[in-house]
Motif scaffolding. Structure first.
Motif, PDB file in Angstrom:
ATOM      1  N   TYR A 163       7.802   7.619  -4.222  1.00  0.00           N
ATOM      2  CA  TYR A 163       6.843   6.838  -3.437  1.00  0.00           C
ATOM      3  C   TYR A 163       7.458   5.977  -2.349  1.00  0.00           C
ATOM      4  O   TYR A 163       8.538   5.420  -2.508  1.00  0.00           O
ATOM      5  N   SER A 164       6.692   5.872  -1.256  1.00  0.00           N
ATOM      6  CA  SER A 164       6.974   4.883  -0.215  1.00  0.00           C
ATOM      7  C   SER A 164       5.738   3.985  -0.103  1.00  0.00           C
ATOM      8  O   SER A 164       4.602   4.469  -0.201  1.00  0.00           O
ATOM      9  N   HIS A 165       5.970   2.700   0.107  1.00  0.00           N
ATOM     10  CA  HIS A 165       4.893   1.709   0.234  1.00  0.00           C
ATOM     11  C   HIS A 165       5.200   0.807   1.419  1.00  0.00           C
ATOM     12  O   HIS A 165       6.343   0.663   1.829  1.00  0.00           O
ATOM     13  N   ALA A 166       4.154   0.140   1.900  1.00  0.00           N
ATOM     14  CA  ALA A 166       4.337  -0.847   2.963  1.00  0.00           C
ATOM     15  C   ALA A 166       3.152  -1.808   2.967  1.00  0.00           C
ATOM     16  O   ALA A 166       2.021  -1.403   2.678  1.00  0.00           O
ATOM     17  N   PRO A 167       3.388  -3.067   3.281  1.00  0.00           N
ATOM     18  CA  PRO A 167       2.267  -3.986   3.488  1.00  0.00           C
ATOM     19  C   PRO A 167       1.546  -3.622   4.778  1.00  0.00           C
ATOM     20  O   PRO A 167       2.086  -2.905   5.630  1.00  0.00           O
ATOM     21  N   LEU A 168       0.312  -4.130   4.925  1.00  0.00           N
ATOM     22  CA  LEU A 168      -0.513  -3.765   6.087  1.00  0.00           C
ATOM     23  C   LEU A 168      -0.466  -4.882   7.137  1.00  0.00           C
ATOM     24  O   LEU A 168      -0.940  -5.998   6.894  1.00  0.00           O
ATOM     25  N   PRO A 169       0.093  -4.612   8.327  1.00  0.00           N
ATOM     26  CA  PRO A 169       0.118  -5.630   9.373  1.00  0.00           C
ATOM     27  C   PRO A 169      -1.302  -5.991   9.814  1.00  0.00           C
ATOM     28  O   PRO A 169      -2.168  -5.122   9.905  1.00  0.00           O
ATOM     29  N   VAL A 170      -1.517  -7.256  10.102  1.00  0.00           N
ATOM     30  CA  VAL A 170      -2.819  -7.699  10.588  1.00  0.00           C
ATOM     31  C   VAL A 170      -2.647  -8.458  11.894  1.00  0.00           C
ATOM     32  O   VAL A 170      -1.565  -8.901  12.235  1.00  0.00           O
ATOM     33  N   ILE A 176      -1.652  12.114  -1.755  1.00  0.00           N
ATOM     34  CA  ILE A 176      -2.550  10.987  -1.482  1.00  0.00           C
ATOM     35  C   ILE A 176      -3.821  11.562  -0.858  1.00  0.00           C
ATOM     36  O   ILE A 176      -3.763  12.167   0.210  1.00  0.00           O
ATOM     37  N   VAL A 177      -4.958  11.388  -1.534  1.00  0.00           N
ATOM     38  CA  VAL A 177      -6.207  11.966  -1.026  1.00  0.00           C
ATOM     39  C   VAL A 177      -7.259  10.911  -0.724  1.00  0.00           C
ATOM     40  O   VAL A 177      -8.314  11.228  -0.176  1.00  0.00           O
ATOM     41  N   ASN A 178      -7.007   9.675  -1.115  1.00  0.00           N
ATOM     42  CA  ASN A 178      -8.002   8.624  -0.950  1.00  0.00           C
ATOM     43  C   ASN A 178      -7.289   7.323  -0.565  1.00  0.00           C
ATOM     44  O   ASN A 178      -7.447   6.277  -1.202  1.00  0.00           O
ATOM     45  N   GLU A 179      -6.524   7.438   0.518  1.00  0.00           N
ATOM     46  CA  GLU A 179      -5.631   6.344   0.917  1.00  0.00           C
ATOM     47  C   GLU A 179      -6.379   5.022   1.121  1.00  0.00           C
ATOM     48  O   GLU A 179      -5.863   3.942   0.831  1.00  0.00           O
ATOM     49  N   GLY A 180      -7.621   5.124   1.634  1.00  0.00           N
ATOM     50  CA  GLY A 180      -8.371   3.925   1.956  1.00  0.00           C
ATOM     51  C   GLY A 180      -8.773   3.091   0.763  1.00  0.00           C
ATOM     52  O   GLY A 180      -9.149   1.933   0.931  1.00  0.00           O
ATOM     53  N   VAL A 239       5.800   3.847 -12.431  1.00  0.00           N
ATOM     54  CA  VAL A 239       5.850   4.859 -13.491  1.00  0.00           C
ATOM     55  C   VAL A 239       6.493   6.162 -13.032  1.00  0.00           C
ATOM     56  O   VAL A 239       6.739   7.042 -13.853  1.00  0.00           O
ATOM     57  N   CYS A 240       6.754   6.320 -11.735  1.00  0.00           N
ATOM     58  CA  CYS A 240       7.321   7.578 -11.225  1.00  0.00           C
ATOM     59  C   CYS A 240       8.802   7.703 -11.615  1.00  0.00           C
ATOM     60  O   CYS A 240       9.615   6.862 -11.239  1.00  0.00           O
ATOM     61  N   PHE A 292       0.822  -1.218   0.000  1.00  0.00           N
ATOM     62  CA  PHE A 292       0.000   0.000   0.000  1.00  0.00           C
ATOM     63  C   PHE A 292       0.854   1.266   0.000  1.00  0.00           C
ATOM     64  O   PHE A 292       1.904   1.321   0.638  1.00  0.00           O
ATOM     65  N   VAL A 293       0.355   2.293  -0.694  1.00  0.00           N
ATOM     66  CA  VAL A 293       1.058   3.569  -0.716  1.00  0.00           C
ATOM     67  C   VAL A 293       0.998   4.193   0.684  1.00  0.00           C
ATOM     68  O   VAL A 293      -0.047   4.186   1.338  1.00  0.00           O
ATOM     69  N   THR A 294       2.111   4.740   1.151  1.00  0.00           N
ATOM     70  CA  THR A 294       2.159   5.366   2.481  1.00  0.00           C
ATOM     71  C   THR A 294       2.579   6.834   2.425  1.00  0.00           C
ATOM     72  O   THR A 294       2.230   7.610   3.311  1.00  0.00           O
ATOM     73  N   ALA A 295       3.339   7.232   1.406  1.00  0.00           N
ATOM     74  CA  ALA A 295       3.818   8.620   1.340  1.00  0.00           C
ATOM     75  C   ALA A 295       4.322   8.960  -0.051  1.00  0.00           C
ATOM     76  O   ALA A 295       4.726   8.079  -0.807  1.00  0.00           O
ATOM     77  N   ILE A 296       4.281  10.257  -0.360  1.00  0.00           N
ATOM     78  CA  ILE A 296       4.893  10.803  -1.577  1.00  0.00           C
ATOM     79  C   ILE A 296       5.862  11.901  -1.142  1.00  0.00           C
ATOM     80  O   ILE A 296       5.478  12.785  -0.381  1.00  0.00           O
ATOM     81  N   ASN A 297       7.084  11.844  -1.618  1.00  0.00           N
ATOM     82  CA  ASN A 297       8.069  12.873  -1.287  1.00  0.00           C
ATOM     83  C   ASN A 297       7.842  14.080  -2.196  1.00  0.00           C
ATOM     84  O   ASN A 297       8.262  14.108  -3.348  1.00  0.00           O
TER      85      ASN A 297
END
Ligand code: SF4
Ligand code: SF4
Length: 93
Positions: A86-93, A65-69, A80-81, A18-23
């Motif tokens: 971009y920074s991404h991370a998997p979602l811990p469950v 990022i305006v619609n992270e969910g 494509v950037c 999942f996307v987490t941040a844009i520099n």
């Protein structure tokens, strides 16, 4: 640690990144990621440049990022950037 995991069509595991941040200091506002995103997660916004940016003392249009969910973690935006924003991370469950 376990992460949210989906399945491929063939039944293999798929861990969304999942996307987490844009520099914003790196973003050139080219819009490639916006066109590539299948979920309308991103939009261009005005950004006041600072001394940390390459072209300071001006307003620039950069991606945010305006619609992270709604992100599905496909990673298309990063691929494509041209500026590695971009920074991404998997979602811990
Ligand atoms: S990972 Fe995929 S869904 Fe998420 S913001 Fe990037 S292109 Fe859009
Ligand atoms: S592809 Fe990268 S440089 Fe271009 S608008 Fe998106 S984040 Fe900015």
């Amino acid at each position: 640690m376990a992460f949210m995991t989906g399945k491929t069509r063939a039944g293999g595991d798929w861990v969304p990144d999942f996307v987490t941040a844009i520099n914003k200091a790196l973003c050139i506002g080219c819009g490639r990621c916006f066109k590539a995103c299948p979920r309308d997660v991103l939009t261009l916004v005005e950004h006041q440049m600072t001394e940390d940016d390459e072209d300071c003392d001006s307003l620039a249009m950069v991606m945010d990022i305006v619609n992270e969910g709604d992100c599905i973690g496909c990673g298309s935006c990063s691929r494509v950037c041209p500026k590695n924003c971009y920074s991404h991370a998997p979602l811990p469950v």
